[in-house]
Design an enzyme around this catalytic site. Structure first.
Site, mmCIF file in Angstrom:
data_model
loop_
_atom_site.group_PDB
_atom_site.id
_atom_site.type_symbol
_atom_site.label_atom_id
_atom_site.label_comp_id
_atom_site.label_asym_id
_atom_site.label_seq_id
_atom_site.Cartn_x
_atom_site.Cartn_y
_atom_site.Cartn_z
ATOM 1 N N CYS A 114 0.854 -1.195 0.000
ATOM 2 C CA CYS A 114 0.000 0.000 0.000
ATOM 3 C C CYS A 114 0.888 1.242 0.000
ATOM 4 O O CYS A 114 1.654 1.442 -0.924
ATOM 5 C CB CYS A 114 -0.973 -0.038 1.185
ATOM 6 N N ASP A 170 -8.611 -2.905 -7.526
ATOM 7 C CA ASP A 170 -8.104 -1.913 -6.575
ATOM 8 C C ASP A 170 -8.428 -0.505 -7.085
ATOM 9 O O ASP A 170 -8.121 -0.187 -8.244
ATOM 10 C CB ASP A 170 -6.599 -2.085 -6.423
ATOM 11 N N HIS A 202 -7.492 -4.207 -3.192
ATOM 12 C CA HIS A 202 -6.433 -3.708 -2.331
ATOM 13 C C HIS A 202 -6.150 -4.719 -1.213
ATOM 14 O O HIS A 202 -7.061 -5.362 -0.708
ATOM 15 C CB HIS A 202 -6.873 -2.369 -1.728
#
Length: 234
Positions: A114, A170, A202
Site C-alpha cells: 500500500c 483496486d 487492495h
C-alpha cells in the site's frame, strides 16, 4: 530466527525498526516499508516470511516523529508523512541492515505494501542502495507528499529492476494508474515487470482482511521472493 526491535538514531530522534535475520548471515536483505497501519502484526509477519525465505528483513517505523500515544486513525497519521523524511528514514534503515551479522555486500532490496509500495517505488529512484524493488499495490505514486516531485515524476531516476504486483479491482492504484506507471517506466527504459490479478482488490495478500485472495497472494509472494533471489545475487 527471531524478530526483535532495534533502535537507531536519526536527525529527528530515535527510530525503532523491526528486524529479523536468518540463521546464517551475512545474507541478502530487504527493507520493508510499512502500510498505513504502521509496523503492525501484518508488516512484522511479512518480515518474518522474508526471513524464512532467507533474507534479513528490516521494517523502520516511519511514524516515529508522531506522539507515542497518538490516537489518530492510520489514514490521518499517514497524511502527515513527508517524502523527504521517508527517504531519510529508509536510508537509516539501510545502514542498520548493513550492520554486523546482517546483510553482506550490496545485496539489498526494498519492498512495501500500500503506502509502503509507494515508498518502494520512491526509494528505487531516490537511492542507489537497492538492487531490486517489489511494489505491492503501491497507491498514490503519482502524488507528492510534501515538497518535491511525486515518485512517478522520478521514474527516470529509478536505479534498479522493479516488480509491480496489483489487484485489478483496486481503486488506488486502479488499472489506469498501473497502465500509466507501466508506460512511464517503459518510456525511460527502466527494467520492470507488472502483474495484475483479476478479482483481487487492495491488500489481497493480507490474510486478516476480507480482501484476501489466497491464489493471488500465493502467486504474488512467489514472484516477490523469486525477484529478490534473482537480483540480489545470493
Amino acid at each position: 530466527m527471531s524478530g526483535r526491535w532495534e533502535q537507531i538514531k536519526t536527525a529527528d530522534g530515535e527510530m525503532r525498526c523491526y528486524v529479523n535475520t536468518p540463521d546464517i548471515t551475512p545474507a541478502p536483505g530487504v527493507i520493508v516499508a510499512q502500510h498505513a497501519g504502521g509496523v503492525d502484526d501484518f508488516i512484522r509477519g511479512m518480515c518474518d516470511r522474508f526471513t524464512e525465505a532467507g533474507f534479513v528483513a528490516v521494517a523502520p517505523d516511519l511514524y516515529h516523529r508522531e506522539e507515542p500515544d497518538s490516537k489518530d486513525d492510520p489514514m490521518t497519521r499517514m497524511s502527515r508523512l513527508r517524502d523527504r523524511n521517508i527517504i531519510t528514514d529508509m536510508i537509516a534503515a539501510v545502514e542498520l541492515a548493513k550492520g554486523p551479522d546482517k546483510v553482506g555486500g550490496e545485496r539489498l532490496g526494498v519492498t512495501g505494501f500500500c503506502m509502503g509500495g509507494r515508498v518502494a517505488y520512491l526509494m528505487a529512484a531516490a537511492s542507489t542502495s537497492f538492487s531490486a524493488s517489489v511494489v505491492f499495490w503501491g497507491g498514490s505514486i503519482m502524488q507528492p507528499w510534501g515538497e518535491g516531485p511525486a515518485p512517478f515524476d522520478m521514474t527516470e531516476q529509478i536505479n534498479c529492476p522493479v516488480l509491480g504486483l496489483f489487484g485489478e479491482d483496486d481503486p488506488n492504484p486502479n488499472p489506469a494508474d498501473v497502465a500509466k506507471i507501466d508506460a512511464e517506466m517503459t518510456r525511460f527504459g527502466r527494467p520492470h515487470e507488472f502483474h495484475s490479478y483479476p478479482g483481487a482488490g487492495h491488500a489481497f495478500i493480507n490474510e486478516t482482511r476480507p480482501s484476501y485472495r489466497p491464489e493471488a497472494a500465493a502467486d504474488a509472494w512467489k514472484r516477490a521472493v523469486d525477484w529478490f533471489n534473482r537480483h540480489l545475487k545470493r
